[in-house]
Design a protein around this motif. Structure first.
Motif, PDB file in Angstrom:
ATOM      1  N   LEU A 134      12.819  19.816 -15.352  1.00  0.00           N
ATOM      2  CA  LEU A 134      13.042  19.596 -14.059  1.00  0.00           C
ATOM      3  C   LEU A 134      12.403  18.776 -13.335  1.00  0.00           C
ATOM      4  N   LEU A 135      12.908  17.797 -12.605  1.00  0.00           N
ATOM      5  CA  LEU A 135      12.116  16.710 -11.815  1.00  0.00           C
ATOM      6  C   LEU A 135      12.270  16.855 -10.372  1.00  0.00           C
ATOM      7  N   ILE A 136      11.321  16.908  -9.551  1.00  0.00           N
ATOM      8  CA  ILE A 136      11.534  17.036  -7.972  1.00  0.00           C
ATOM      9  C   ILE A 136      10.691  15.586  -7.508  1.00  0.00           C
ATOM     10  N   ARG A 137      11.602  15.013  -6.565  1.00  0.00           N
ATOM     11  CA  ARG A 137      11.175  14.018  -6.028  1.00  0.00           C
ATOM     12  C   ARG A 137      10.799  14.153  -4.585  1.00  0.00           C
ATOM     13  N   ARG A 138       9.466  13.909  -4.036  1.00  0.00           N
ATOM     14  CA  ARG A 138       9.204  14.147  -2.564  1.00  0.00           C
ATOM     15  C   ARG A 138       8.967  12.901  -1.781  1.00  0.00           C
ATOM     16  N   ASP A 139       9.400  12.740  -0.718  1.00  0.00           N
ATOM     17  CA  ASP A 139       8.797  11.465   0.057  1.00  0.00           C
ATOM     18  C   ASP A 139       8.527  11.902   1.567  1.00  0.00           C
ATOM     19  N   GLY A 140       7.269  11.204   1.949  1.00  0.00           N
ATOM     20  CA  GLY A 140       6.754  11.593   3.267  1.00  0.00           C
ATOM     21  C   GLY A 140       6.074  12.947   3.331  1.00  0.00           C
ATOM     22  N   ILE A 141       4.977  13.100   2.558  1.00  0.00           N
ATOM     23  CA  ILE A 141       4.379  14.495   2.653  1.00  0.00           C
ATOM     24  C   ILE A 141       2.708  14.363   3.102  1.00  0.00           C
ATOM     25  N   LEU A 142       2.301  13.285   3.163  1.00  0.00           N
ATOM     26  CA  LEU A 142       0.916  13.232   3.609  1.00  0.00           C
ATOM     27  C   LEU A 142       0.520  13.462   4.910  1.00  0.00           C
ATOM     28  N   VAL A 143      -0.313  14.175   5.468  1.00  0.00           N
ATOM     29  CA  VAL A 143      -0.543  14.457   6.826  1.00  0.00           C
ATOM     30  C   VAL A 143      -1.741  13.188   7.149  1.00  0.00           C
ATOM     31  N   ARG A 144      -1.947  13.275   8.379  1.00  0.00           N
ATOM     32  CA  ARG A 144      -2.828  12.354   8.726  1.00  0.00           C
ATOM     33  C   ARG A 144      -4.223  12.188   8.360  1.00  0.00           C
ATOM     34  N   ILE A 145      -4.980  13.511   8.084  1.00  0.00           N
ATOM     35  CA  ILE A 145      -6.238  13.640   7.576  1.00  0.00           C
ATOM     36  C   ILE A 145      -6.150  13.027   6.555  1.00  0.00           C
ATOM     37  N   GLU A 146      -5.325  13.314   5.452  1.00  0.00           N
ATOM     38  CA  GLU A 146      -5.175  12.949   4.087  1.00  0.00           C
ATOM     39  C   GLU A 146      -5.107  11.324   4.052  1.00  0.00           C
ATOM     40  N   LYS A 147      -4.186  10.771   4.996  1.00  0.00           N
ATOM     41  CA  LYS A 147      -4.118   9.386   5.036  1.00  0.00           C
ATOM     42  C   LYS A 147      -5.678   8.845   5.312  1.00  0.00           C
ATOM     43  N   GLU A 148      -6.356   9.585   6.329  1.00  0.00           N
ATOM     44  CA  GLU A 148      -7.588   8.839   6.660  1.00  0.00           C
ATOM     45  C   GLU A 148      -8.553   9.131   5.443  1.00  0.00           C
ATOM     46  N   LEU A 149      -8.553  10.398   4.895  1.00  0.00           N
ATOM     47  CA  LEU A 149      -9.352  10.236   3.695  1.00  0.00           C
ATOM     48  C   LEU A 149      -9.255   9.211   2.706  1.00  0.00           C
ATOM     49  N   ILE A 150      -7.946   8.710   2.201  1.00  0.00           N
ATOM     50  CA  ILE A 150      -7.267   7.678   1.520  1.00  0.00           C
ATOM     51  C   ILE A 150      -8.193   6.337   2.008  1.00  0.00           C
ATOM     52  N   VAL A 151      -7.982   6.125   3.295  1.00  0.00           N
ATOM     53  CA  VAL A 151      -8.495   4.956   4.083  1.00  0.00           C
ATOM     54  C   VAL A 151      -9.993   4.736   3.583  1.00  0.00           C
ATOM     55  N   ASN A 152     -10.651   6.082   3.820  1.00  0.00           N
ATOM     56  CA  ASN A 152     -12.205   5.958   3.583  1.00  0.00           C
ATOM     57  C   ASN A 152     -12.778   6.044   2.397  1.00  0.00           C
ATOM     58  N   GLY A 153     -11.671   5.937   1.426  1.00  0.00           N
ATOM     59  CA  GLY A 153     -12.318   5.892  -0.154  1.00  0.00           C
ATOM     60  C   GLY A 153     -12.285   7.314  -0.836  1.00  0.00           C
ATOM     61  N   PHE A 154     -11.680   8.321  -0.344  1.00  0.00           N
ATOM     62  CA  PHE A 154     -11.876   9.548  -1.053  1.00  0.00           C
ATOM     63  C   PHE A 154     -10.694  10.062  -1.767  1.00  0.00           C
ATOM     64  N   GLU A 155      -9.939   8.895  -2.160  1.00  0.00           N
ATOM     65  CA  GLU A 155      -8.544   9.131  -2.829  1.00  0.00           C
ATOM     66  C   GLU A 155      -8.678   9.966  -4.156  1.00  0.00           C
ATOM     67  N   GLU A 156      -9.775   9.775  -5.107  1.00  0.00           N
ATOM     68  CA  GLU A 156      -9.764  10.465  -6.308  1.00  0.00           C
ATOM     69  C   GLU A 156     -10.142  12.268  -5.856  1.00  0.00           C
TER      70      GLU A 156
END
Length: 222
Positions: free
Chosen positions: A153-175
């Motif tokens: 079973l496969l489930i696809r989700r779009d648009g789930i990141l919240v603002r703090i997560e997006k900020e962490l990604i921008v600041n290099g904490f993706e891993e």
């Protein structure tokens, strides 16, 4: 070349590639082609050094090391799958279940923007997934799901990141974010109602994200 022969050849290729780079290959690889998705389910795959780290409780270290290796291997895997199947791949995802010694690589073809096939439990599955997603981050802006075969079973989700997560990604904490989200979401999914909704026992669970596209895939193996 027939579809089944290509799938066997792909499975053999991936098994050898993993053995060459990890020192030990999986006992089996099951390739499933259900356009626009191609899944490669890897079973019984733990390298000797990884086993030592796992015995020491260092699961996150194993996940991190595998992520670094997969960053190098994914372009080669993508090119090989495209050549052998004559397709164009737009996205690739992967995840590991260290406790089950298994893994999953998902390729999404460029023709993926269409409604996925319905199945009896679709509404109930997606409602429960929305509840889990809200616990972990937020309700997806869009969601769809389908059975790739009678066990997957496969489930696809779009648009789930919240603002703090997006900020962490921008600041290099993706891993760090990826590893933390995987642990959290898998715990929530394992204790959700999805097991009782499905006509079968869940034996494997995989989750991954494309942070740039704000998209995620969940795969249950029954």
């Amino acid at each position: 070349m027939e579809k089944t022969s290509i799938q066997v050849e792909l499975a053999s290729y991936l098994g050898k590639l993993l053995r060459d780079h990890f020192g030990k290959g999986p006992s089996s690889v099951y390739v499933s082609v259900n356009k626009p998705f191609i899944t490669m389910h890897i079973r019984d795959f733990i390298a000797p050094m990884e086993r030592v780290l796992i015995d020491q409780g260092k699961l996150l270290k194993v996940e991190e090391l595998r992520d670094h290796l997969m960053e190098e291997l994914l372009p080669e895997i993508k090119a090989t799958v495209q050549t052998m199947l004559g397709v164009n791949i737009s996205e690739m995802y992967y995840d590991w279940s260290l406790e089950n010694r298994s893994g999953m690589i998902l390729s999404v073809l460029s023709e993926s923007d269409h409604q996925l096939k319905d199945y009896p439990q679709k509404e109930a599955i997606q409602q429960e997934t929305a509840v889990i997603s809200e616990m972990a981050e937020k309700v997806p802006a869009h969601m769809d799901s389908c059975f790739l075969n009678n066990r997957t079973l496969l489930i696809r989700r779009d648009g789930i990141l919240v603002r703090i997560e997006k900020e962490l990604i921008v600041n290099g904490f993706e891993e760090a974010l990826r590893l933390s989200k995987k642990g959290l979401e898998k715990r929530l999914l394992k204790h959700s109602k999805i097991n009782s909704i499905l006509d079968g026992e869940v034996t494997d669970l995989f989750v991954d994200w494309d942070f740039e596209k704000d998209k995620s895939y969940i795969i249950f193996v029954l």
